[in-house]
Design a protein around this motif. Structure first.
Motif, short mmCIF file in Angstrom:
data_model
loop_
_atom_site.label_atom_id
_atom_site.label_comp_id
_atom_site.label_asym_id
_atom_site.label_seq_id
_atom_site.Cartn_x
_atom_site.Cartn_y
_atom_site.Cartn_z
N GLY A 164 0.77 -1.24 0.00
CA GLY A 164 0.00 0.00 0.00
C GLY A 164 0.80 1.28 0.00
N GLY A 165 2.11 1.20 0.04
CA GLY A 165 2.89 2.42 -0.01
C GLY A 165 2.81 3.07 -1.38
N GLY A 166 3.38 4.25 -1.47
CA GLY A 166 3.36 4.94 -2.75
C GLY A 166 3.54 6.43 -2.56
N LEU A 167 3.07 7.18 -3.54
CA LEU A 167 3.21 8.62 -3.54
C LEU A 167 1.88 9.29 -3.25
CD1 LEU A 167 4.82 11.22 -4.25
CD2 LEU A 167 4.13 10.85 -6.64
N ALA A 168 1.91 10.26 -2.36
CA ALA A 168 0.72 11.05 -2.07
C ALA A 168 1.14 12.51 -1.98
CB ALA A 168 0.07 10.60 -0.77
N GLN A 169 0.19 13.36 -2.23
CA GLN A 169 0.44 14.79 -2.05
C GLN A 169 0.25 15.16 -0.59
OE1 GLN A 169 -2.25 16.75 -4.83
NE2 GLN A 169 -0.55 17.03 -6.27
N ALA A 170 0.91 16.21 -0.17
CA ALA A 170 0.70 16.71 1.18
C ALA A 170 -0.79 17.00 1.37
CB ALA A 170 1.52 17.96 1.41
N GLY A 171 -1.30 16.55 2.50
CA GLY A 171 -2.72 16.68 2.76
C GLY A 171 -3.54 15.50 2.30
N GLY A 172 -2.91 14.62 1.54
CA GLY A 172 -3.60 13.45 1.01
C GLY A 172 -3.56 12.26 1.95
N SER A 173 -3.95 11.12 1.42
CA SER A 173 -4.08 9.91 2.24
C SER A 173 -3.45 8.71 1.55
CB SER A 173 -5.56 9.59 2.50
OG SER A 173 -6.21 10.64 3.18
N LEU A 174 -3.01 7.79 2.36
CA LEU A 174 -2.58 6.47 1.91
C LEU A 174 -3.01 5.46 2.95
CD1 LEU A 174 1.10 6.98 0.64
CD2 LEU A 174 -0.87 6.34 -0.76
N ALA A 210 -10.71 -11.19 10.23
CA ALA A 210 -11.00 -12.24 9.25
C ALA A 210 -9.82 -12.48 8.32
CB ALA A 210 -12.25 -11.87 8.45
N LYS A 211 -9.02 -11.44 8.11
CA LYS A 211 -7.93 -11.55 7.15
C LYS A 211 -6.55 -11.57 7.79
CE LYS A 211 -10.50 -9.04 3.57
NZ LYS A 211 -10.47 -7.85 2.68
N ASN A 212 -6.49 -11.43 9.11
CA ASN A 212 -5.18 -11.33 9.79
C ASN A 212 -4.33 -10.20 9.21
OD1 ASN A 212 -5.54 -13.25 11.73
ND2 ASN A 212 -4.43 -14.87 10.65
N THR A 213 -4.98 -9.10 8.92
CA THR A 213 -4.26 -7.94 8.44
C THR A 213 -4.43 -6.77 9.40
OG1 THR A 213 -6.15 -7.21 7.11
CG2 THR A 213 -4.50 -8.58 6.01
N VAL A 214 -3.41 -5.95 9.46
CA VAL A 214 -3.43 -4.72 10.25
C VAL A 214 -3.18 -3.56 9.28
CG1 VAL A 214 -2.28 -3.39 12.04
CG2 VAL A 214 -2.71 -5.83 12.37
N ASP A 215 -4.12 -2.66 9.25
CA ASP A 215 -4.03 -1.53 8.33
C ASP A 215 -3.64 -0.26 9.06
OD1 ASP A 215 -6.90 -2.48 6.25
OD2 ASP A 215 -4.82 -3.20 6.32
N LEU A 216 -2.97 0.61 8.34
CA LEU A 216 -2.63 1.93 8.86
C LEU A 216 -3.18 2.95 7.87
CD1 LEU A 216 -1.08 3.48 11.11
CD2 LEU A 216 0.85 3.59 9.51
N GLN A 217 -4.27 3.60 8.26
CA GLN A 217 -4.85 4.64 7.42
C GLN A 217 -4.17 5.95 7.77
OE1 GLN A 217 -7.28 4.50 4.97
NE2 GLN A 217 -6.79 6.68 4.66
N MET A 218 -3.56 6.56 6.76
CA MET A 218 -2.79 7.78 6.98
C MET A 218 -3.47 8.92 6.24
SD MET A 218 1.09 6.27 6.62
CE MET A 218 0.94 6.00 4.86
N ASN A 219 -3.99 9.86 6.99
CA ASN A 219 -4.65 11.03 6.43
C ASN A 219 -3.84 12.29 6.73
OD1 ASN A 219 -6.81 9.35 5.64
ND2 ASN A 219 -7.88 9.68 7.58
N SER A 220 -4.17 13.36 6.03
CA SER A 220 -3.50 14.64 6.24
C SER A 220 -1.98 14.47 6.24
CB SER A 220 -3.96 15.27 7.58
OG SER A 220 -5.36 15.45 7.58
N LEU A 221 -1.49 13.77 5.24
CA LEU A 221 -0.06 13.49 5.18
C LEU A 221 0.77 14.75 5.05
CD1 LEU A 221 -0.22 10.32 2.93
CD2 LEU A 221 0.83 10.42 5.19
N LYS A 222 1.92 14.70 5.68
CA LYS A 222 2.86 15.80 5.66
C LYS A 222 4.16 15.32 4.99
CE LYS A 222 1.15 17.43 10.16
NZ LYS A 222 1.54 17.76 11.55
N PRO A 223 4.94 16.21 4.44
CA PRO A 223 6.21 15.79 3.84
C PRO A 223 7.08 15.03 4.82
CG PRO A 223 5.69 18.02 3.15
CD PRO A 223 4.66 17.64 4.17
#
Length: 119
Positions: free
Chosen positions: A8-18, A75-88
């Protein structure tokens, strides 16, 4: 043995989400908690958030409180990290790690996923 794979990594703009995901496999019955860490170039690895394997207890570093949310899909044995309001300054390689019964602290690690934040 516990295997961890981040995605799930990648590029986001500042203020965006991943959204990052950590899939655990193997002896998941021994997992006590999953942590998300990050390491930027030239800096120490730091913990970002962690969650108990039941999904009921969470911890956040001060610098992500109110912006990041850690959650577990039982159910999936996954741990998610929702990242909002991303900063540089959130740009780093993000790793998930597992604390297990009878193990040392954070004894299993994923391979890491790059997060880049542009202005």
């Amino acid at each position: 043995q516990v295997q961890l794979v981040e995605s799930g990594g990648g590029l986001a703009q500042a203020g965006g989400s991943l959204r990052l995901s950590c899939e655990a496999s193997g002896h998941t019955f021994s997992v006590l908690e999953i942590g998300w860490f990050r390491q930027a170039p030239g800096q120490e690895r730091e913990i970002v958030a962690r969650i108990g394997w039941s999904g009921k207890s969470t911890y956040y570093a001060d610098f992500v409180k109110g912006r990041f949310t850690v959650s577990k899909d039982n159910a999936k044995n996954t741990v998610d990290l929702q990242m909002n309001s991303l900063k540089p300054e959130d740009a780093a390689v993000y790793y998930c790690a597992a604390n297990t019964v009878g193990g040392t602290a954070w004894d299993y690690w994923g391979q890491g996923t790059q997060v880049t934040v542009s202005l």
